[in-house]
Design an enzyme around this catalytic site. Structure first.
Site, PDB file in Angstrom:
ATOM      1  N   ALA A  65       0.883  -1.173   0.020  1.00 11.61           N
ATOM      2  CA  ALA A  65      -0.034   0.040   0.197  1.00 11.61           C
ATOM      3  C   ALA A  65       0.910   1.077  -0.091  1.00 11.61           C
ATOM      4  O   ALA A  65       1.996   1.258   0.426  1.00 11.61           O
ATOM      5  CB  ALA A  65      -0.812  -0.078   1.300  1.00 11.61           C
ATOM      6  N   GLY A 108       0.689  -4.999   1.146  1.00 12.82           N
ATOM      7  CA  GLY A 108      -0.389  -4.955   0.309  1.00 12.82           C
ATOM      8  C   GLY A 108      -0.368  -5.752  -1.146  1.00 12.82           C
ATOM      9  O   GLY A 108      -1.150  -6.238  -1.692  1.00 12.82           O
ATOM     10  N   GLU A 111      -0.484  -9.402  -0.553  1.00 13.28           N
ATOM     11  CA  GLU A 111      -1.804  -9.459  -0.328  1.00 13.28           C
ATOM     12  C   GLU A 111      -2.761  -9.428  -1.328  1.00 13.28           C
ATOM     13  O   GLU A 111      -3.670 -10.487  -1.714  1.00 13.28           O
ATOM     14  CB  GLU A 111      -2.319  -8.483   0.780  1.00 13.28           C
ATOM     15  CG  GLU A 111      -1.857  -8.575   2.123  1.00 13.28           C
ATOM     16  CD  GLU A 111      -2.083  -7.393   3.028  1.00 13.28           C
ATOM     17  OE1 GLU A 111      -1.998  -6.246   2.737  1.00 13.28           O
ATOM     18  OE2 GLU A 111      -2.704  -7.643   4.401  1.00 13.28           O
ATOM     19  N   GLU A 131       5.135  -5.081   7.149  1.00 14.07           N
ATOM     20  CA  GLU A 131       4.433  -4.045   7.708  1.00 14.07           C
ATOM     21  C   GLU A 131       4.907  -3.700   8.906  1.00 14.07           C
ATOM     22  O   GLU A 131       4.981  -2.323   9.707  1.00 14.07           O
ATOM     23  CB  GLU A 131       2.905  -4.028   7.943  1.00 14.07           C
ATOM     24  CG  GLU A 131       2.255  -3.933   6.410  1.00 14.07           C
ATOM     25  CD  GLU A 131       1.954  -5.112   5.837  1.00 14.07           C
ATOM     26  OE1 GLU A 131       2.870  -6.067   6.021  1.00 14.07           O
ATOM     27  OE2 GLU A 131       1.290  -5.444   4.802  1.00 14.07           O
TER      28      GLU A 131
END
Ligand code: CAA
Length: 257
Positions: A65, A108, A111, A131
């Site tokens: 992200a 992300g 993911e 993260e």
């Protein structure tokens, strides 16, 4: 579309979606994810598409992200924007999505690859949920999907330390199906996509749905769901054609009906 590139017919029935924010290693900002979801929803409705390949570039599938976009946000802002519920809709795509992963698939990005149905990795692929190194945790399914794929101990190691998983390890643990030289990963994904695209799209969709059910339900419910989808294929012309062709010793011609 600014941050993704869509080729509707890369091969017959196979669409290619490329994440296209190379300078930022395809960091997944809000706009990119909105564009991606819109593209997938449109391809899902397109009768000329049976399989979708999602890829980045050689250096990065996606490095997570967009940290710069969220760094200063408050918890309330994050909650109200709720971008991960947009991300979550990706798994509603009915057609199979193959992630062709080279380079970084982190946070992300990892993911997102795991939201796809099959991962093909180049030998340079690096998977991880780092993260923890920036003081947070995975927020788009990492703790759940990685744990389902790798088991508890390995996921704990990766998520708590931020270490990366190599392409070979990803195959060893069943996260990716194959590791190939970097110049081959897209080709390999296309080969698999073309093979799947030869099958009855009705049966492919019902099979995908049933496999995904195994992640969402207990065995009894999953088996019942699978059974119903199996019986449902008998309502399709494709099932009649497939079995007839087998008996007549010829190649079936599927119409997606
Ligand atoms: N968000 C925003 N920008 C990013 C980014 C990210 N996730 N990852 C890389 N970039 C940017 C860098 O800031 C840099 O931009 P500038 O040139 O403007 O400085 C550019 O992309 C190139 O990156 P690097 O110079 O860092 O490249 P590198 O080869 O030295 O390192 C890397 C590569 C190890 C992947 C490193 O970029 C990195 O650690 N990125 C962050 C990985 C990460 O923590 N991802 C998780 C994000 S949080 C998340 O995803 C939450 C969730 O669950 C959804």
């Amino acid at each position: 579309m600014e941050f993704i590139k869509v080729t509707e017919q890369k091969e017959q029935y196979v669409a290619l979606v490329e994440l296209n924010r190379p300078k930022e290693l395809n960091a997944l900002n809000h706009q990119l994810m909105q564009e991606l979801l819109a593209a997938l929803q449109q391809l899902d409705k397109n009768e000329n598409v049976r399989v979708i390949i999602l890829t980045g570039n050689e250096k990065a599938f996606a490095a997570g992200a967009d940290i710069k976009q969220m760094a200063d946000k408050s918890a309330m802002e994050m909650l109200m924007i709720d971008s991960f519920s947009t991300w979550d809709q990706i798994r509603k795509t009915k057609k199979p999505i193959i992630a062709a992963v080279s380079g970084f698939a982190l946070g992300g990005g990892c993911e997102l690859a795991m939201m796809c149905d099959i991962i093909i990795a180049s030998e340079t692929a690096k998977f991880g949920q780092p993260e923890i190194k920036i003081g947070t945790i995975p927020g788009a399914g990492g703790t759940q999907r990685l744990t389902k794929a790798l088991g508890k101990a390995k996921s704990m190691e990766l998520i708590l330390s931020g270490r990366f998983l190599s392409a070979e390890e990803a195959v060893f643990y069943g996260l990716a199906v194959k590791v190939v030289p970097v110049e081959m990963y897209l080709h390999e994904a296309l080969t698999l996509a073309k093979e799947i695209a030869q099958m009855s799209p009705v049966a492919v969709q019902l099979a995908k749905e049933a496999i995904n059910r195994s992640f969402e339900t207990q065995l009894d419910e999953g088996l019942a769901f699978e059974r119903k989808n199996f019986y449902l294929t008998f309502a399709s012309e494709d099932q009649k054609e497939g079995m007839k062709a087998f008996v007549e010793k010829r190649k079936p011609e599927y119409k997606g009906k």
